[in-house]
Design a protein around this motif. Structure first.
Motif: not given
Length: 91
Positions: A12-29
């Protein structure tokens, strides 16, 4: 929709920090199809956005990179728990 199918763990991406923590291969919601999410597309398995259009910037980039993407997926953030493995079929 941007075509194709892919599987991966929900991030889940709600903040810019979530963007930085996104692992490769994730389904981004995310709640909205914001252009800042385009930086995730080269490594994301798929994108699911509660708001957005297939004619928007993120959809265009997703099509170019052949990343499956769903837009106007109401309640995606509250329905899809982080870490769950899902398959996105955008065909």
């Amino acid at each position: 929709m941007c075509g194709g199918a892919a599987s991966g763990r929900i991030h889940s991406v709600s903040t810019d920090l979530d963007l930085l923590r996104c692992p490769p291969g994730a389904v981004v919601v995310t709640s909205e199809a914001n252009p800042r999410l385009a930086v995730l597309l080269p490594t994301a398995a798929a994108i699911i956005a509660e708001l957005g259009e297939v004619t928007g910037h993120l959809a265009t980039v997703a099509r170019e990179l052949k990343v499956p993407a769903l837009f106007a997926a109401r309640s995606a953030l509250s329905t899809l728990p982080p870490g769950a493995i899902v398959t996105v079929d955008a065909d």
